[in-house]
Design an enzyme around this catalytic site. Structure first.
Site, PDB file in Angstrom:
ATOM      1  N   PRO A 109       8.960  -0.448   4.581  1.00  0.00           N
ATOM      2  CA  PRO A 109      10.209  -1.229   4.540  1.00  0.00           C
ATOM      3  C   PRO A 109      10.053  -2.454   3.646  1.00  0.00           C
ATOM      4  O   PRO A 109       9.059  -3.170   3.730  1.00  0.00           O
ATOM      5  CB  PRO A 109      10.420  -1.660   5.994  1.00  0.00           C
ATOM      6  CG  PRO A 109       9.418  -0.935   6.802  1.00  0.00           C
ATOM      7  CD  PRO A 109       8.343  -0.449   5.894  1.00  0.00           C
ATOM      8  N   GLU A 110      11.002  -2.668   2.756  1.00  0.00           N
ATOM      9  CA  GLU A 110      10.997  -3.844   1.892  1.00  0.00           C
ATOM     10  C   GLU A 110      11.953  -4.890   2.462  1.00  0.00           C
ATOM     11  O   GLU A 110      12.596  -4.678   3.487  1.00  0.00           O
ATOM     12  CB  GLU A 110      11.394  -3.434   0.473  1.00  0.00           C
ATOM     13  CG  GLU A 110      10.310  -2.567  -0.185  1.00  0.00           C
ATOM     14  CD  GLU A 110      10.214  -2.799  -1.681  1.00  0.00           C
ATOM     15  OE1 GLU A 110      10.443  -3.944  -2.116  1.00  0.00           O
ATOM     16  OE2 GLU A 110       9.927  -1.838  -2.403  1.00  0.00           O
ATOM     17  N   HIS A 148       3.055   7.164  20.204  1.00  0.00           N
ATOM     18  CA  HIS A 148       2.721   6.052  19.296  1.00  0.00           C
ATOM     19  C   HIS A 148       3.470   4.764  19.634  1.00  0.00           C
ATOM     20  O   HIS A 148       3.722   3.940  18.766  1.00  0.00           O
ATOM     21  CB  HIS A 148       2.968   6.416  17.831  1.00  0.00           C
ATOM     22  CG  HIS A 148       2.344   7.716  17.414  1.00  0.00           C
ATOM     23  ND1 HIS A 148       0.981   7.893  17.390  1.00  0.00           N
ATOM     24  CD2 HIS A 148       2.895   8.900  17.046  1.00  0.00           C
ATOM     25  CE1 HIS A 148       0.727   9.133  17.001  1.00  0.00           C
ATOM     26  NE2 HIS A 148       1.862   9.756  16.798  1.00  0.00           N
ATOM     27  N   ARG A 159       1.429   5.414  12.206  1.00  0.00           N
ATOM     28  CA  ARG A 159       0.283   5.237  11.308  1.00  0.00           C
ATOM     29  C   ARG A 159      -0.489   3.947  11.560  1.00  0.00           C
ATOM     30  O   ARG A 159      -1.543   3.728  10.978  1.00  0.00           O
ATOM     31  CB  ARG A 159       0.748   5.326   9.848  1.00  0.00           C
ATOM     32  CG  ARG A 159       1.262   6.738   9.537  1.00  0.00           C
ATOM     33  CD  ARG A 159       1.481   6.949   8.071  1.00  0.00           C
ATOM     34  NE  ARG A 159       0.276   6.777   7.280  1.00  0.00           N
ATOM     35  CZ  ARG A 159       0.251   6.784   5.958  1.00  0.00           C
ATOM     36  NH1 ARG A 159       1.369   6.935   5.289  1.00  0.00           N
ATOM     37  NH2 ARG A 159      -0.876   6.630   5.306  1.00  0.00           N
ATOM     38  N   ARG A 206       2.117 -18.738 -15.363  1.00  0.00           N
ATOM     39  CA  ARG A 206       1.302 -17.587 -14.932  1.00  0.00           C
ATOM     40  C   ARG A 206       0.930 -16.702 -16.112  1.00  0.00           C
ATOM     41  O   ARG A 206       1.803 -16.314 -16.887  1.00  0.00           O
ATOM     42  CB  ARG A 206       2.091 -16.738 -13.936  1.00  0.00           C
ATOM     43  CG  ARG A 206       2.442 -17.449 -12.675  1.00  0.00           C
ATOM     44  CD  ARG A 206       1.397 -17.230 -11.618  1.00  0.00           C
ATOM     45  NE  ARG A 206       1.333 -18.417 -10.778  1.00  0.00           N
ATOM     46  CZ  ARG A 206       0.378 -18.631  -9.895  1.00  0.00           C
ATOM     47  NH1 ARG A 206      -0.580 -17.747  -9.734  1.00  0.00           N
ATOM     48  NH2 ARG A 206       0.375 -19.729  -9.179  1.00  0.00           N
TER      49      ARG A 206
END
Ligand SMILES: [Zn+2]
Length: 289
Positions: free
Chosen positions: A2-3, A118, A137, A170
């Site tokens: 998920p972002e 889970h 996971r 940067r």
């Protein structure tokens, strides 16, 4: 994984469901990986606490907890509405922090709903419901903190000048700088590629080589992409999303991400796929300079 837009959507959905509810007791499973704080600390921080707010910080879901475990009925809130992200509420005594990892989910369940395989944590609420953390996971993490804040700037709140300052000295490729969570908190691979495409900037350009104008375009593109994705996700929040996970997410049509070799939607040139710092990056060689 998920972002930011997905986590924002999930945090809003949780805020609308459990804000105001009280955690009566906590059950934690025996698998060690999901527990970033010791089980005893998590239980002590959560039990008999009222959920004052649920918000997104970077890619974390943060439950602000306050004392006063007296049950009150949860305040209903429309899922699409922006939850208060105004830092930590003054009354908050602790934060419960959830990182979903790859496959983590937070479910709001009735107690008679069968416990999924889970399931690593269950918080029993005064309203009779349960908050369950399920993660096959086990890359997700649960922890507790006091005064938690992400290290990087919040991409939807940072001002233009501050955004420009983050990147202009940067020497790394701009794509890597966008993914650096110490600079911006929560921008992931998909949204970095999509933002660079909309700004017309190649992912391999040194961040320091970007002009002020280019950085301003990138700033606008990052916000636009994230807001569009949140709007799409936010409009699809429903109980069914929570019941089976990701449904409704990733509806933003990707213009370059995952489209290597396919024609650019603007100029028809084939989209290129390259690898930068181990992450696949996609760009249009004609539209992006
Ligand atoms: Zn193009």
């Amino acid at each position: 994984m998920p972002e930011l837009p997905e986590v924002e959507t999930i945090a809003r959905g949780l805020a609308s469901r459990v804000t105001g509810d009280v955690i009566e007791s906590v059950w934690l499973g025996s698998k060690p990986e999901p527990l970033k704080s010791p089980a005893s600390e998590i239980a002590a921080a959560l039990e008999a606490r009222r959920i004052a707010a649920v918000r997104r910080v970077g890619k974390h879901i943060v439950f602000d907890l306050e004392n006063g475990g007296r049950a009150s009925s949860p305040v209903p809130r429309k899922p699409g509405r922006k939850p208060s992200r105004a830092s930590v509420p003054a009354s908050a005594t602790a934060q419960w922090i959830v990182h979903l990892g790859m496959t983590g989910r937070m479910l709001v369940c009735k107690p008679d709903q069968a416990t999924e395989k889970h399931t690593h944590a269950v918080a029993r609420l005064a309203s009779g419901r349960e908050l369950r953390f399920v993660d096959p996971r086990r890359f997700g993490r649960l922890s507790v903190a006091h005064g938690f804040n992400a290290v990087g700037s919040e991409p939807l709140e940072v001002e233009l000048d501050a955004f420009i300052d983050l990147f202009r000295s940067r020497k790394t490729p701009i794509k890597s700088a966008l993914l650096n969570q110490k600079l911006l908190s929560g921008v992931g691979n998909i949204y970095a590629d999509e933002s660079l495409f909309r700004a017309g900037i190649r992912p391999r350009r040194r961040a320091a080589s970007l002009t002020r104008k280019e950085l301003a375009l990138l700033y606008a593109a990052v916000q636009e992409v994230l807001k569009e994705a949140i709007a799409l996700g936010g409009s699809s929040v429903s109980d069914s999303v929570y019941a089976d996970g990701e449904e409704g997410f990733f509806q933003l049509q990707h213009r370059v991400y995952g489209r290597g070799g396919e024609p650019c939607l603007v100029c028809r040139a084939p989209v290129k796929r390259i690898v930068i710092a181990g992450r696949s990056s996609h760009y249009c060689p004609k539209c992006q300079k």
